[in-house]
Design a protein around this motif. Sequence first.
Motif, PDB file in Angstrom:
ATOM      1  N   LEU A 100       0.863  -1.185   0.000  1.00 10.39           N
ATOM      2  CA  LEU A 100       0.000   0.000   0.000  1.00 10.39           C
ATOM      3  C   LEU A 100       0.893   1.227   0.000  1.00 10.39           C
ATOM      4  O   LEU A 100       1.775   1.351   0.846  1.00 10.39           O
ATOM      5  CB  LEU A 100      -0.911  -0.004   1.233  1.00 10.39           C
ATOM      6  CG  LEU A 100      -2.025  -1.055   1.191  1.00 10.39           C
ATOM      7  CD1 LEU A 100      -1.490  -2.415   1.591  1.00 10.39           C
ATOM      8  CD2 LEU A 100      -3.152  -0.651   2.080  1.00 10.39           C
ATOM      9  N   LEU A 101       0.666   2.109  -0.956  1.00  6.83           N
ATOM     10  CA  LEU A 101       1.525   3.275  -1.138  1.00  6.83           C
ATOM     11  C   LEU A 101       0.706   4.556  -1.138  1.00  6.83           C
ATOM     12  O   LEU A 101      -0.388   4.600  -1.699  1.00  6.83           O
ATOM     13  CB  LEU A 101       2.273   3.164  -2.469  1.00  6.83           C
ATOM     14  CG  LEU A 101       3.150   1.917  -2.610  1.00  6.83           C
ATOM     15  CD1 LEU A 101       3.436   1.618  -4.064  1.00  6.83           C
ATOM     16  CD2 LEU A 101       4.431   2.116  -1.838  1.00  6.83           C
ATOM     17  N   ASP A 102       1.259   5.580  -0.548  1.00  2.00           N
ATOM     18  CA  ASP A 102       0.631   6.895  -0.562  1.00  2.00           C
ATOM     19  C   ASP A 102       0.965   7.569  -1.887  1.00  2.00           C
ATOM     20  O   ASP A 102       2.074   7.428  -2.399  1.00  2.00           O
ATOM     21  CB  ASP A 102       1.153   7.730   0.600  1.00  2.00           C
ATOM     22  CG  ASP A 102       0.512   9.102   0.655  1.00  2.00           C
ATOM     23  OD1 ASP A 102      -0.722   9.185   0.547  1.00  2.00           O
ATOM     24  OD2 ASP A 102       1.250  10.089   0.780  1.00  2.00           O
ATOM     25  N   PHE A 103       0.011   8.288  -2.461  1.00  4.90           N
ATOM     26  CA  PHE A 103       0.243   8.953  -3.741  1.00  4.90           C
ATOM     27  C   PHE A 103       0.957  10.291  -3.557  1.00  4.90           C
ATOM     28  O   PHE A 103       2.065  10.481  -4.022  1.00  4.90           O
ATOM     29  CB  PHE A 103      -1.072   9.143  -4.499  1.00  4.90           C
ATOM     30  CG  PHE A 103      -0.877   9.648  -5.895  1.00  4.90           C
ATOM     31  CD1 PHE A 103      -0.359   8.838  -6.877  1.00  4.90           C
ATOM     32  CD2 PHE A 103      -1.203  10.951  -6.219  1.00  4.90           C
ATOM     33  CE1 PHE A 103      -0.155   9.296  -8.173  1.00  4.90           C
ATOM     34  CE2 PHE A 103      -1.017  11.434  -7.511  1.00  4.90           C
ATOM     35  CZ  PHE A 103      -0.493  10.605  -8.486  1.00  4.90           C
ATOM     36  N   ASP A 104       0.309  11.215  -2.858  1.00  3.85           N
ATOM     37  CA  ASP A 104       0.843  12.578  -2.709  1.00  3.85           C
ATOM     38  C   ASP A 104       2.096  12.606  -1.847  1.00  3.85           C
ATOM     39  O   ASP A 104       2.085  12.199  -0.696  1.00  3.85           O
ATOM     40  CB  ASP A 104      -0.211  13.497  -2.089  1.00  3.85           C
ATOM     41  CG  ASP A 104      -1.415  13.666  -2.996  1.00  3.85           C
ATOM     42  OD1 ASP A 104      -1.215  13.930  -4.188  1.00  3.85           O
ATOM     43  OD2 ASP A 104      -2.551  13.521  -2.513  1.00  3.85           O
ATOM     44  N   GLY A 105       3.178  13.059  -2.438  1.00  9.99           N
ATOM     45  CA  GLY A 105       4.424  13.179  -1.703  1.00  9.99           C
ATOM     46  C   GLY A 105       5.279  11.925  -1.719  1.00  9.99           C
ATOM     47  O   GLY A 105       6.409  11.943  -1.256  1.00  9.99           O
ATOM     48  N   THR A 106       4.743  10.838  -2.245  1.00 13.10           N
ATOM     49  CA  THR A 106       5.505   9.590  -2.337  1.00 13.10           C
ATOM     50  C   THR A 106       5.662   9.177  -3.794  1.00 13.10           C
ATOM     51  O   THR A 106       6.770   9.045  -4.292  1.00 13.10           O
ATOM     52  CB  THR A 106       4.818   8.474  -1.531  1.00 13.10           C
ATOM     53  OG1 THR A 106       4.670   8.909  -0.175  1.00 13.10           O
ATOM     54  CG2 THR A 106       5.619   7.192  -1.566  1.00 13.10           C
ATOM     55  N   LEU A 107       4.542   8.963  -4.452  1.00  8.80           N
ATOM     56  CA  LEU A 107       4.565   8.574  -5.862  1.00  8.80           C
ATOM     57  C   LEU A 107       4.457   9.782  -6.787  1.00  8.80           C
ATOM     58  O   LEU A 107       4.713   9.674  -7.984  1.00  8.80           O
ATOM     59  CB  LEU A 107       3.418   7.603  -6.165  1.00  8.80           C
ATOM     60  CG  LEU A 107       3.410   6.303  -5.356  1.00  8.80           C
ATOM     61  CD1 LEU A 107       2.199   5.470  -5.717  1.00  8.80           C
ATOM     62  CD2 LEU A 107       4.691   5.521  -5.569  1.00  8.80           C
ATOM     63  N   ALA A 108       4.051  10.903  -6.216  1.00  8.37           N
ATOM     64  CA  ALA A 108       3.889  12.143  -6.990  1.00  8.37           C
ATOM     65  C   ALA A 108       4.220  13.328  -6.107  1.00  8.37           C
ATOM     66  O   ALA A 108       4.039  13.275  -4.892  1.00  8.37           O
ATOM     67  CB  ALA A 108       2.448  12.262  -7.477  1.00  8.37           C
ATOM     68  N   PRO A 109       4.689  14.409  -6.718  1.00  8.36           N
ATOM     69  CA  PRO A 109       4.927  15.626  -5.929  1.00  8.36           C
ATOM     70  C   PRO A 109       3.604  16.156  -5.368  1.00  8.36           C
ATOM     71  O   PRO A 109       2.542  15.955  -5.960  1.00  8.36           O
ATOM     72  CB  PRO A 109       5.496  16.609  -6.948  1.00  8.36           C
ATOM     73  CG  PRO A 109       5.892  15.808  -8.130  1.00  8.36           C
ATOM     74  CD  PRO A 109       5.067  14.574  -8.120  1.00  8.36           C
ATOM     75  N   ILE A 110       3.673  16.818  -4.246  1.00 13.40           N
ATOM     76  CA  ILE A 110       2.480  17.438  -3.672  1.00 13.40           C
ATOM     77  C   ILE A 110       2.181  18.706  -4.466  1.00 13.40           C
ATOM     78  O   ILE A 110       3.061  19.542  -4.666  1.00 13.40           O
ATOM     79  CB  ILE A 110       2.695  17.759  -2.184  1.00 13.40           C
ATOM     80  CG1 ILE A 110       2.893  16.456  -1.408  1.00 13.40           C
ATOM     81  CG2 ILE A 110       1.522  18.561  -1.630  1.00 13.40           C
ATOM     82  CD1 ILE A 110       3.253  16.642   0.042  1.00 13.40           C
ATOM     83  N   VAL A 111       0.944  18.804  -4.939  1.00 10.77           N
ATOM     84  CA  VAL A 111       0.512  19.978  -5.698  1.00 10.77           C
ATOM     85  C   VAL A 111      -0.804  20.489  -5.103  1.00 10.77           C
ATOM     86  O   VAL A 111      -1.553  19.728  -4.484  1.00 10.77           O
ATOM     87  CB  VAL A 111       0.327  19.665  -7.201  1.00 10.77           C
ATOM     88  CG1 VAL A 111       1.668  19.338  -7.847  1.00 10.77           C
ATOM     89  CG2 VAL A 111      -0.645  18.525  -7.416  1.00 10.77           C
ATOM     90  N   ALA A 112      -1.076  21.768  -5.279  1.00 16.30           N
ATOM     91  CA  ALA A 112      -2.285  22.363  -4.701  1.00 16.30           C
ATOM     92  C   ALA A 112      -3.561  21.865  -5.361  1.00 16.30           C
ATOM     93  O   ALA A 112      -4.573  21.655  -4.702  1.00 16.30           O
ATOM     94  CB  ALA A 112      -2.207  23.891  -4.805  1.00 16.30           C
TER      95      ALA A 112
END
Length: 65
Positions: A21-33
Amino acid sequence: MVTWSARLEPWRADPTTSGVLLDFDGTLAPIVADPAAARPLEGVHEALTALVSRYRLVAVISGRP
């Protein structure tokens, strides 16, 4: 003291009964607004494809609506 390698051994030993189980925001993708602008980092799709072919469950989690 138990090492991470030892803790992960059952997970690696029988991937057919394990999940990733993987987190998307900040792990697999940059955090964006803007959630609609979120895109996975280069190589993420290929990495997930490799995991799906090995583990029973692969899930991407996000706290966004």
